[in-house]
Design an enzyme around this catalytic site. Sequence first.
Site, PDB file in Angstrom:
ATOM      1  N   GLY A  10      48.306  55.384  76.261  1.00 29.74           N
ATOM      2  CA  GLY A  10      48.383  56.149  75.009  1.00 29.74           C
ATOM      3  C   GLY A  10      48.551  57.637  75.284  1.00 29.74           C
ATOM      4  O   GLY A  10      48.382  58.089  76.418  1.00 29.74           O
ATOM      5  N   GLY A  98      36.469  58.616  71.311  1.00 28.00           N
ATOM      6  CA  GLY A  98      37.171  59.614  70.511  1.00 28.00           C
ATOM      7  C   GLY A  98      38.039  58.980  69.443  1.00 28.00           C
ATOM      8  O   GLY A  98      38.692  59.673  68.666  1.00 28.00           O
ATOM      9  N   THR A  99      38.053  57.643  69.404  1.00 26.52           N
ATOM     10  CA  THR A  99      38.891  56.934  68.421  1.00 26.52           C
ATOM     11  C   THR A  99      38.432  57.293  67.010  1.00 26.52           C
ATOM     12  O   THR A  99      37.238  57.312  66.733  1.00 26.52           O
ATOM     13  CB  THR A  99      38.774  55.411  68.629  1.00 26.52           C
ATOM     14  OG1 THR A  99      39.118  55.118  69.976  1.00 26.52           O
ATOM     15  CG2 THR A  99      39.683  54.642  67.682  1.00 26.52           C
ATOM     16  N   MET A 125      36.904  66.367  70.030  1.00 23.58           N
ATOM     17  CA  MET A 125      36.167  66.713  71.255  1.00 23.58           C
ATOM     18  C   MET A 125      36.391  68.175  71.660  1.00 23.58           C
ATOM     19  O   MET A 125      35.968  68.572  72.738  1.00 23.58           O
ATOM     20  CB  MET A 125      36.595  65.796  72.396  1.00 23.58           C
ATOM     21  CG  MET A 125      36.394  64.328  72.109  1.00 23.58           C
ATOM     22  SD  MET A 125      35.017  63.635  73.007  1.00 23.58           S
ATOM     23  CE  MET A 125      34.810  62.046  72.230  1.00 23.58           C
ATOM     24  N   HIS A 155      48.624  67.038  60.587  1.00 19.22           N
ATOM     25  CA  HIS A 155      48.814  66.356  61.874  1.00 19.22           C
ATOM     26  C   HIS A 155      50.248  65.860  61.998  1.00 19.22           C
ATOM     27  O   HIS A 155      50.958  65.737  61.004  1.00 19.22           O
ATOM     28  CB  HIS A 155      47.860  65.160  62.014  1.00 19.22           C
ATOM     29  CG  HIS A 155      46.481  65.552  62.455  1.00 19.22           C
ATOM     30  ND1 HIS A 155      45.497  65.876  61.563  1.00 19.22           N
ATOM     31  CD2 HIS A 155      45.930  65.698  63.692  1.00 19.22           C
ATOM     32  CE1 HIS A 155      44.384  66.188  62.226  1.00 19.22           C
ATOM     33  NE2 HIS A 155      44.623  66.090  63.520  1.00 19.22           N
ATOM     34  N   HIS A 156      50.604  65.492  63.219  1.00 20.03           N
ATOM     35  CA  HIS A 156      51.918  64.943  63.564  1.00 20.03           C
ATOM     36  C   HIS A 156      52.228  63.661  62.774  1.00 20.03           C
ATOM     37  O   HIS A 156      51.329  62.995  62.265  1.00 20.03           O
ATOM     38  CB  HIS A 156      51.975  64.644  65.067  1.00 20.03           C
ATOM     39  CG  HIS A 156      50.846  63.762  65.526  1.00 20.03           C
ATOM     40  ND1 HIS A 156      50.935  62.405  65.526  1.00 20.03           N
ATOM     41  CD2 HIS A 156      49.587  64.060  65.945  1.00 20.03           C
ATOM     42  CE1 HIS A 156      49.786  61.890  65.946  1.00 20.03           C
ATOM     43  NE2 HIS A 156      48.948  62.874  66.203  1.00 20.03           N
ATOM     44  N   LYS A 159      50.325  60.024  63.254  1.00 19.12           N
ATOM     45  CA  LYS A 159      48.902  59.756  63.013  1.00 19.12           C
ATOM     46  C   LYS A 159      48.766  58.702  61.915  1.00 19.12           C
ATOM     47  O   LYS A 159      49.420  58.779  60.887  1.00 19.12           O
ATOM     48  CB  LYS A 159      48.173  61.046  62.604  1.00 19.12           C
ATOM     49  CG  LYS A 159      46.673  60.835  62.468  1.00 19.12           C
ATOM     50  CD  LYS A 159      45.912  62.143  62.483  1.00 19.12           C
ATOM     51  CE  LYS A 159      44.427  61.919  62.302  1.00 19.12           C
ATOM     52  NZ  LYS A 159      43.832  61.123  63.383  1.00 19.12           N
TER      53      LYS A 159
END
Length: 266
Positions: A10, A98-99, A125, A155-156, A159
């Site tokens: 990923g 972090g998901t 994070m 966001h991009h 996402k």
Amino acid sequence: MKIGVVGASGRMGRMIIQEVLVHSDECEIVGATAREGSYAIGRDVGKVAEIDPIGVTVTDDAAELFKAADAVIDFTSPEATVEHAKLAAEHATALVCGTTGLTRKQEESLGEAAKAAPVVYAANMSVGVNMLLSLVEQTAARLGVEFDIEIFEAHHRNKVDAPSGTALALGRAAAAGREVGLDSAAVYAREGHTGAREDGKIGFSVFRGGDVVGEHTVTFAGQGERVELVHKASDRRIFATGAVRAATWTKGKSPGVYTMKDVLDL
Ligand code: NAD
């Protein structure tokens, strides 16, 4: 410290692998997994992360990885995270998650893992965002309900969850500052004849497009003045750096759920 990375192919997984290797004095990669059927399986972890080979192969055997690692870093999908949390519990392996986009029920699996091992769970994070979280809580506590709170995030285009986990965390920080729960205060969508804005609500709006790494603005809108607290991420490496820092921080920690506030001692 022996670090395992799930979701190695990923966007975040590859960067986390690179980041662990930067900190080779403190930690090493003992293994990495990719989703069943992924092109990455059987390939060298370094190659998958677009760096030199490191002599460790990507597999789809998460159980083996949790057995071998002191801490596993997970930036995958909510469904995969639930499976990884079960393995963390089973093998008492520290988990850095972090998901984003986990439901309450899915989050419970992290709580279960935290009975056996330290679990660091944070929607963001980065040091900067975690600083922003405390500023938002303080500002919401001081300014009072005559200032309307609105949270904007961008966001991009890839996402898949909205609002971002960070926007929700900012909402929870603002709500905590006002000593209310986010569930009763949040307004996630507005369309048509919505009527005037209700006092005390926390509004969210979302932009998706292009390659935006992540932007968050918390606005406190009063009569005649507006306070805006903004964070702009320009490099995803800040999340990888934070995740690896969290993983090394878990060494010797008691089981429990921790946030980046604990890791960064904010
Ligand atoms: P991505 O789609 O590029 O990567 C996710 C990877 O997980 C994919 O390679 C996928 O194949 C893999 N995966 C899915 N199920 C798996 C399984 N069962 N076993 C192994 N691998 C599996 O997404 P991304 O941009 O890297 O983001 C991943 C997650 O991290 C998202 O939830 C995102 O919102 C979140 N994120 C969090 C932070 C933070 O600071 N907490 C920062 C950036 C992204």
